[in-house]
Design a protein around this motif. Structure first.
Motif, short mmCIF file in Angstrom:
data_model
loop_
_atom_site.label_atom_id
_atom_site.label_comp_id
_atom_site.label_asym_id
_atom_site.label_seq_id
_atom_site.Cartn_x
_atom_site.Cartn_y
_atom_site.Cartn_z
N THR A 110 6.54 -0.41 1.65
CA THR A 110 5.90 -0.12 2.95
C THR A 110 6.50 1.13 3.57
O THR A 110 5.78 1.94 4.16
CB THR A 110 6.06 -1.32 3.89
OG1 THR A 110 5.48 -2.48 3.27
CG2 THR A 110 5.37 -1.08 5.22
N ARG A 111 7.81 1.29 3.42
CA ARG A 111 8.48 2.49 3.96
C ARG A 111 7.95 3.76 3.30
O ARG A 111 7.93 4.83 3.90
CB ARG A 111 9.99 2.34 3.73
CG ARG A 111 10.83 3.14 4.64
CD ARG A 111 12.32 2.85 4.59
NE ARG A 111 12.85 2.72 3.24
CZ ARG A 111 13.40 1.60 2.75
NH1 ARG A 111 13.48 0.52 3.49
NH2 ARG A 111 13.89 1.56 1.52
N HIS A 112 7.50 3.63 2.05
CA HIS A 112 6.96 4.79 1.33
C HIS A 112 5.45 4.89 1.44
O HIS A 112 4.82 5.66 0.70
CB HIS A 112 7.38 4.73 -0.14
CG HIS A 112 8.84 5.01 -0.33
ND1 HIS A 112 9.37 6.28 -0.30
CD2 HIS A 112 9.89 4.18 -0.53
CE1 HIS A 112 10.67 6.22 -0.49
NE2 HIS A 112 11.01 4.96 -0.63
N GLY A 113 4.84 4.11 2.32
CA GLY A 113 3.41 4.24 2.60
C GLY A 113 2.50 3.32 1.83
O GLY A 113 1.28 3.43 1.93
N LEU A 114 3.04 2.39 1.07
CA LEU A 114 2.21 1.45 0.30
C LEU A 114 2.33 0.09 0.96
O LEU A 114 3.33 -0.61 0.81
CB LEU A 114 2.72 1.39 -1.14
CG LEU A 114 1.88 0.61 -2.12
CD1 LEU A 114 0.51 1.25 -2.30
CD2 LEU A 114 2.58 0.55 -3.46
N LYS A 115 1.32 -0.28 1.76
CA LYS A 115 1.39 -1.52 2.52
C LYS A 115 1.12 -2.70 1.60
O LYS A 115 0.04 -2.85 1.05
CB LYS A 115 0.39 -1.50 3.66
CG LYS A 115 0.53 -2.68 4.57
CD LYS A 115 -0.32 -2.59 5.78
CE LYS A 115 -0.09 -3.85 6.58
NZ LYS A 115 -0.81 -3.86 7.80
#
Length: 123
Positions: A52-57
């Motif tokens: 999530t921190r890298h943009g993949l929810k």
């Protein structure tokens, strides 16, 4: 309380449902990353937070389902063994945090002497 267009909306929603959109195929390109993270004892929650921190929810439940379905325990353990640092080749040195294992020798008994009695309820 009846809605006249409810049936039509539900039918349109069911017809527009794309099952391919709701699979965990989202994680398949990152299989090697997830395998390494599991080999390093990261929890599903930690993995989901990292993604999530890298943009993949993604949810921890989705990560768990993907990992359990995709990886075997042997595969994870094999990667853990490869990732362990090799200890220095010193005489008598053991890996960090491990104690040397000693062989257990049986205690010699006197001939004709029986071993301990086992406690039983049916006496």
């Amino acid at each position: 309380m009846e809605h006249p267009d409810l049936h039509a909306r539900l039918l349109a929603d069911a017809q527009g449902y794309d099952p391919a959109q709701h699979t965990r195929g989202l994680l398949a390109p990152f299989r090697d990353v997830l395998l390494l993270q599991r080999a390093k004892f990261m929890s599903y929650e930690q993995i989901a937070a990292t993604l999530t921190r890298h943009g993949l929810k993604v949810s921890p439940a989705a990560v768990g389902c993907f990992c359990r379905r995709t990886f075997t325990k042997a595969e994870i353990e094999s990667l853990r063994q490869k990732q362990e640092p090799k200890p220095a080749a010193a005489a008598g040195a053991t890996p960090a945090g491990r104690t040397p294992v000693r062989a257990v020798m049986p205690v010699p008994r006197e001939p004709g002497r029986r071993g301990p009695k086992i406690a039983r309820d049916d006496f």
